[in-house]
Design an enzyme around this catalytic site. Sequence first.
Site, PDB file in Angstrom:
ATOM      1  N   THR A 189      72.391  31.638  44.836  1.00  0.00           N
ATOM      2  CA  THR A 189      71.761  33.025  44.776  1.00  0.00           C
ATOM      3  C   THR A 189      70.379  32.881  45.782  1.00  0.00           C
ATOM      4  O   THR A 189      69.673  31.888  45.658  1.00  0.00           O
ATOM      5  CB  THR A 189      71.422  33.780  43.732  1.00  0.00           C
ATOM      6  OG1 THR A 189      72.746  33.969  43.110  1.00  0.00           O
ATOM      7  CG2 THR A 189      70.611  35.153  43.880  1.00  0.00           C
ATOM      8  N   ARG A 217      82.298  43.031  38.245  1.00  0.00           N
ATOM      9  CA  ARG A 217      81.296  42.675  37.499  1.00  0.00           C
ATOM     10  C   ARG A 217      79.882  42.693  38.420  1.00  0.00           C
ATOM     11  O   ARG A 217      79.828  42.473  39.394  1.00  0.00           O
ATOM     12  CB  ARG A 217      81.515  41.164  37.164  1.00  0.00           C
ATOM     13  CG  ARG A 217      80.403  40.422  36.370  1.00  0.00           C
ATOM     14  CD  ARG A 217      79.338  39.682  37.167  1.00  0.00           C
ATOM     15  NE  ARG A 217      78.490  39.130  36.628  1.00  0.00           N
ATOM     16  CZ  ARG A 217      77.426  38.224  37.020  1.00  0.00           C
ATOM     17  NH1 ARG A 217      77.316  38.168  38.553  1.00  0.00           N
ATOM     18  NH2 ARG A 217      76.485  37.539  36.351  1.00  0.00           N
ATOM     19  N   ILE A 218      78.915  43.111  37.754  1.00  0.00           N
ATOM     20  CA  ILE A 218      77.792  43.340  38.251  1.00  0.00           C
ATOM     21  C   ILE A 218      76.837  42.339  37.535  1.00  0.00           C
ATOM     22  O   ILE A 218      76.701  42.375  36.281  1.00  0.00           O
ATOM     23  CB  ILE A 218      77.243  44.941  38.213  1.00  0.00           C
ATOM     24  CG1 ILE A 218      77.935  45.727  39.044  1.00  0.00           C
ATOM     25  CG2 ILE A 218      75.851  44.958  38.764  1.00  0.00           C
ATOM     26  CD1 ILE A 218      78.013  47.314  39.032  1.00  0.00           C
ATOM     27  N   GLY A 219      75.906  41.613  38.422  1.00  0.00           N
ATOM     28  CA  GLY A 219      75.154  40.810  37.774  1.00  0.00           C
ATOM     29  C   GLY A 219      73.700  41.320  37.886  1.00  0.00           C
ATOM     30  O   GLY A 219      73.392  42.388  37.616  1.00  0.00           O
ATOM     31  N   ASP A 220      72.452  40.353  37.532  1.00  0.00           N
ATOM     32  CA  ASP A 220      71.179  40.768  37.516  1.00  0.00           C
ATOM     33  C   ASP A 220      70.550  41.180  38.687  1.00  0.00           C
ATOM     34  O   ASP A 220      69.541  41.976  38.868  1.00  0.00           O
ATOM     35  CB  ASP A 220      70.401  39.488  36.816  1.00  0.00           C
ATOM     36  CG  ASP A 220      70.440  38.396  37.603  1.00  0.00           C
ATOM     37  OD1 ASP A 220      69.242  38.056  38.435  1.00  0.00           O
ATOM     38  OD2 ASP A 220      71.400  37.673  37.946  1.00  0.00           O
ATOM     39  N   THR A 239      66.962  34.071  39.617  1.00  0.00           N
ATOM     40  CA  THR A 239      68.269  33.377  39.718  1.00  0.00           C
ATOM     41  C   THR A 239      68.945  32.760  38.668  1.00  0.00           C
ATOM     42  O   THR A 239      67.836  32.158  37.785  1.00  0.00           O
ATOM     43  CB  THR A 239      68.110  32.455  40.977  1.00  0.00           C
ATOM     44  OG1 THR A 239      69.369  31.879  41.257  1.00  0.00           O
ATOM     45  CG2 THR A 239      67.298  31.531  40.827  1.00  0.00           C
ATOM     46  N   GLY A 240      70.123  32.683  38.539  1.00  0.00           N
ATOM     47  CA  GLY A 240      70.825  31.881  37.110  1.00  0.00           C
ATOM     48  C   GLY A 240      71.866  32.703  36.694  1.00  0.00           C
ATOM     49  O   GLY A 240      72.703  33.102  37.479  1.00  0.00           O
ATOM     50  N   LYS A 241      72.022  32.687  35.393  1.00  0.00           N
ATOM     51  CA  LYS A 241      73.192  33.253  34.788  1.00  0.00           C
ATOM     52  C   LYS A 241      72.700  34.679  34.420  1.00  0.00           C
ATOM     53  O   LYS A 241      71.801  35.051  33.831  1.00  0.00           O
ATOM     54  CB  LYS A 241      73.408  32.603  33.377  1.00  0.00           C
ATOM     55  CG  LYS A 241      74.564  33.403  32.661  1.00  0.00           C
ATOM     56  CD  LYS A 241      75.783  32.989  33.263  1.00  0.00           C
ATOM     57  CE  LYS A 241      77.124  33.615  32.399  1.00  0.00           C
ATOM     58  NZ  LYS A 241      77.267  33.007  30.976  1.00  0.00           N
ATOM     59  N   GLY A 242      73.393  35.827  35.316  1.00  0.00           N
ATOM     60  CA  GLY A 242      73.118  37.139  35.342  1.00  0.00           C
ATOM     61  C   GLY A 242      72.965  37.827  34.098  1.00  0.00           C
ATOM     62  O   GLY A 242      72.023  38.533  33.884  1.00  0.00           O
TER      63      GLY A 242
END
Length: 320
Positions: A189, A217-220, A239-242
């Site tokens: 990201t 799916r929607i992330g952070d 950035t990372g695991k949403g």
Amino acid sequence: MGWAIALHGGAGDIPRSMPPERREPREAALRHCLQIGVDAIKAGRSPLDVVELVVRELEDNPHFNAGRGSVLTSNGTVEMEACVMVGDTKKCGAVSGLTTVKNAVSLARLVMEKTPHIYLGFDGAEQFAREQGVETLDSSHFITPENVERLKQAKEANKVQIDYTQPIQRVEEEEESASLPNGDSQIGTVGCVAVDSSGNLAAATSTGGLVNKMAGRIGDTPIIGAGTYANSLCAISATGKGEAIIRATVGRDVAALMEYKGLSLEKAAAYVVGECAPIGTVGLVAVSANGQVTMPFNTNGMFRACATEDGYTHVGIWQD
């Protein structure tokens, strides 16, 4: 007080053994994009212009998980998302589910500036893009051979993978199935934060999401206060695991610790990354209104770069 800029190319399980042919193009891209941002700030461009300009450049680079290099859903498609936010007004714009828009970050800015809304997704966002005349490309443009292979590996492992997850060896014995050390086909990201010499702040983030994520799916990244946030005190791009970043409201918590507890940017960001999100899930870049910069992460590494008006410049991957 002085200007400052920071950017990232994703955090995750980045092996120190990543071969030069994989590592060096990303480091070169970070330096190139940092210089673009510095030149724009010195030329008097607004922080919003600067972060959009930098993120667009990162989106066009296939080595990162945004735009051209976006990872694939479980259906083998791209669904890109992005967000921008301005600190003094808290104006913001976000998009999700894009399949043809060349630069998602610019569409997010148009949502902020041209609509009464904050967030548009999927068909509605694509329709808005066409109405605004932004550049679109056939979705095949965003599907790279590397990400096709990466999706295949994720499906074989039956996993959803965050940025820089190391490829899985094809072995029969589960206990022998381990991460390969070469960092092949790993991308991250992207995001950028900037402050000018007057203390004006802006943040922008863009991503293709998780490898093998469910369609829809929607992330952070497009969630205000999670992956992207800016107010009068600071600007943050995570950035990372949403899912972990959303649960921890990473962006907003950094700002809240500054606002309500009086913590410095560095201490606030360090607390959120170290105490509020599980190990191995988050990194961020942040700048404050007085020109401070911090770039903490609790993963193995994070592609990152920053520069400040007093001449400080840093480009890094792992803990120094």
